[in-house]
Design an enzyme around this catalytic site. Sequence first.
Site, PDB file in Angstrom:
ATOM      1  N   GLY A   1       7.867  -2.032  -4.835  1.00 51.26           N
ATOM      2  CA  GLY A   1       8.087  -1.589  -6.217  1.00 51.26           C
ATOM      3  C   GLY A   1       7.193  -2.097  -7.237  1.00 51.26           C
TER       4      GLY A   1
ATOM      5  CE  LYS B   1      10.663 -15.508  -1.950  1.00 51.49           C
ATOM      6  NZ  LYS B   1      12.201 -15.723  -1.477  1.00 51.49           N
TER       7      LYS B   1
ATOM      8  N   GLY C   1      11.219  -3.000   0.106  1.00 49.31           N
ATOM      9  CA  GLY C   1      11.669  -3.605   1.261  1.00 49.31           C
ATOM     10  C   GLY C   1      12.107  -2.870   2.383  1.00 49.31           C
TER      11      GLY C   1
ATOM     12  NE  ARG D   1      13.199   2.983  -6.429  1.00 49.07           N
ATOM     13  CZ  ARG D   1      13.429   1.528  -6.229  1.00 49.07           C
ATOM     14  NH1 ARG D   1      14.128   0.847  -7.173  1.00 49.07           N
ATOM     15  NH2 ARG D   1      12.866   1.024  -5.129  1.00 49.07           N
TER      16      ARG D   1
HETATM   17  P1  ADP Z   1       6.069  -5.450  -4.425  1.00 52.29           P
HETATM   18  O1  ADP Z   1       7.320  -5.445  -5.560  1.00 52.29           O
HETATM   19  O2  ADP Z   1       5.110  -4.502  -4.732  1.00 52.29           O
HETATM   20  O3  ADP Z   1       6.438  -5.726  -2.934  1.00 52.29           O
HETATM   21  P2  ADP Z   1       6.042  -8.447  -4.892  1.00 52.29           P
HETATM   22  O4  ADP Z   1       7.528  -8.365  -5.660  1.00 52.29           O
HETATM   23  O5  ADP Z   1       6.139  -9.084  -3.484  1.00 52.29           O
HETATM   24  O6  ADP Z   1       5.318  -7.015  -4.762  1.00 52.29           O
HETATM   25  O7  ADP Z   1       5.109  -9.249  -5.817  1.00 52.29           O
HETATM   26  C1  ADP Z   1       4.641  -8.540  -7.246  1.00 52.29           C
HETATM   27  C2  ADP Z   1       4.627  -9.932  -7.985  1.00 52.29           C
HETATM   28  O8  ADP Z   1       3.635 -10.813  -7.827  1.00 52.29           O
HETATM   29  C3  ADP Z   1       4.025  -9.208  -9.406  1.00 52.29           C
HETATM   30  O9  ADP Z   1       5.094  -9.483 -10.563  1.00 52.29           O
HETATM   31  C4  ADP Z   1       2.801 -10.293  -9.750  1.00 52.29           C
HETATM   32  O10 ADP Z   1       2.730 -10.692 -11.020  1.00 52.29           O
HETATM   33  C5  ADP Z   1       3.226 -11.453  -8.738  1.00 52.29           C
HETATM   34  N1  ADP Z   1       1.945 -12.082  -8.398  1.00 52.29           N
HETATM   35  C6  ADP Z   1       0.618 -11.681  -7.960  1.00 52.29           C
HETATM   36  N2  ADP Z   1      -0.306 -12.482  -7.974  1.00 52.29           N
HETATM   37  C7  ADP Z   1       0.251 -13.645  -8.361  1.00 52.29           C
HETATM   38  C8  ADP Z   1      -0.358 -15.049  -8.374  1.00 52.29           C
HETATM   39  N3  ADP Z   1      -1.511 -15.359  -8.302  1.00 52.29           N
HETATM   40  N4  ADP Z   1       0.579 -15.811  -8.872  1.00 52.29           N
HETATM   41  C9  ADP Z   1       1.986 -15.518  -9.296  1.00 52.29           C
HETATM   42  N5  ADP Z   1       2.357 -14.455  -9.175  1.00 52.29           N
HETATM   43  C10 ADP Z   1       1.318 -13.567  -8.797  1.00 52.29           C
END
Ligand code: ADP
Length: 385
Positions: free
Chosen positions: A342, A189, A366, A34
């Site tokens: 992120g 989420k 976001g 960043r």
């Molecule tokens: P981003 O930051 O790219 O938007 P998120 O914050 O929604 O993505 O999700 C990222 C997290 O999701 C990672 O830390 C990853 O470990 C978790 N994750 C992915 N698959 C699973 C799973 N099957 N069970 C629990 N956590 C998971």
Amino acid sequence: MKTLDNLEVAGKRVLVRSDLNVPLDGTTIVDDGRVRASVPTIRELLDRDATVVVAAHLGRPKGEFRSELSLRPVANRLSELLHRPVSFDAPWTATDGGVSLLENVRFDPRETSKVDSERESLAAEYATLADLFVSDGFGVVHRKQASVFDIAHQLPAAAGQLVATEIGVLRRLTEDPARPYVVVLGGSKVSDKLGVIDNLLDRVDRLLIGGGMVYTFLAAQGKSVGSSLLEADQVAAVRALMERADAVGVEITLPSDILVAEKFAADSPPTVVSDDAIPDTHMGLDIGPASSELFASRLSDARTVFWNGPMGVFEFPPFAAGTKAIAQALTTVDGLTVVGGGDSAAAVRTLGFPDAAFGHISTGGGASLEYLEGKTLPGIAVLED
Ligand code: ADP
Ligand code: MG
């Protein structure tokens, strides 16, 4: 949207809102992506003979000074990247043509206040520091905050290079994308991402779903998901989404096999099971190898791809293969590929993919999702005439 081309900056003081919210280990910057992304705008302003005052936040200090969230290490890194001093202790004294960085704007509770007059009073203080405002912190443009939104009412304002680039790419995704247009969603989420999926159903050709959110989808199909991540209160909403996808002809692909383990731990032994055979004692931590191939095949003829959210817990090496397979598949797509979020951006980098392997890696998760959802981003709306 007004850009740097619309501003007369020579001889002026310019307040730049950047996104310098980097991961820190003590005072060591773990990933300076960043900070690097903020450099082109600052450099352009300096080249055009402006004096630059940078405002940024770090973490969530909740309106009070916290030494571990000081931007001082970032000032040092910014100085290295710009090859010139960045004054930090008394930024208002920055001499003509110089650069200074303000301390973490979130140390002041008014920055993120829900009360308009509180944010406006802080913005008025920022306004005394400069003649012009440049909004370049893409990761925060979905926030109605003093240094993002209110300040743009008090000074002539325009978007910096990073914000202009990010919005340009997102616009290509929402206005007439080349088809097939495939969106890959994962991460943790579901409730955060249901709104995006709902909006995307009218735009995309295919949705591929993995990561922690997929278990709510499997549950909506009546499958048992063991101890996997599950948002039980979202099952009905997911079922309704899948019905609507069917009605509008959008193909939703879920994994056919899952990599499960007994514990949420890097050393918990992985086993591949069918998507309808997750044992009660196990949790899904990645999509399985057949799913990786299935997803790659649904991406091979894509002409536009947006990907947000890892396919599994990629932080644990035994559960990174699904995420790696998607990243690999994106590198061979003949068209625009965008990685947003992120953790998704961190995943492709830590898995060893060069940034250039993708069309665009967004600095804001976001903000990109809210844009794709069709929401108005306050920090962008305020830059439009
Ligand atoms: P981003 O930051 O790219 O938007 P998120 O914050 O929604 O993505 O999700 C990222 C997290 O999701 C990672 O830390 C990853 O470990 C978790 N994750 C992915 N698959 C699973 C799973 N099957 N069970 C629990 N956590 C998971
Ligand atoms: Mg995340």
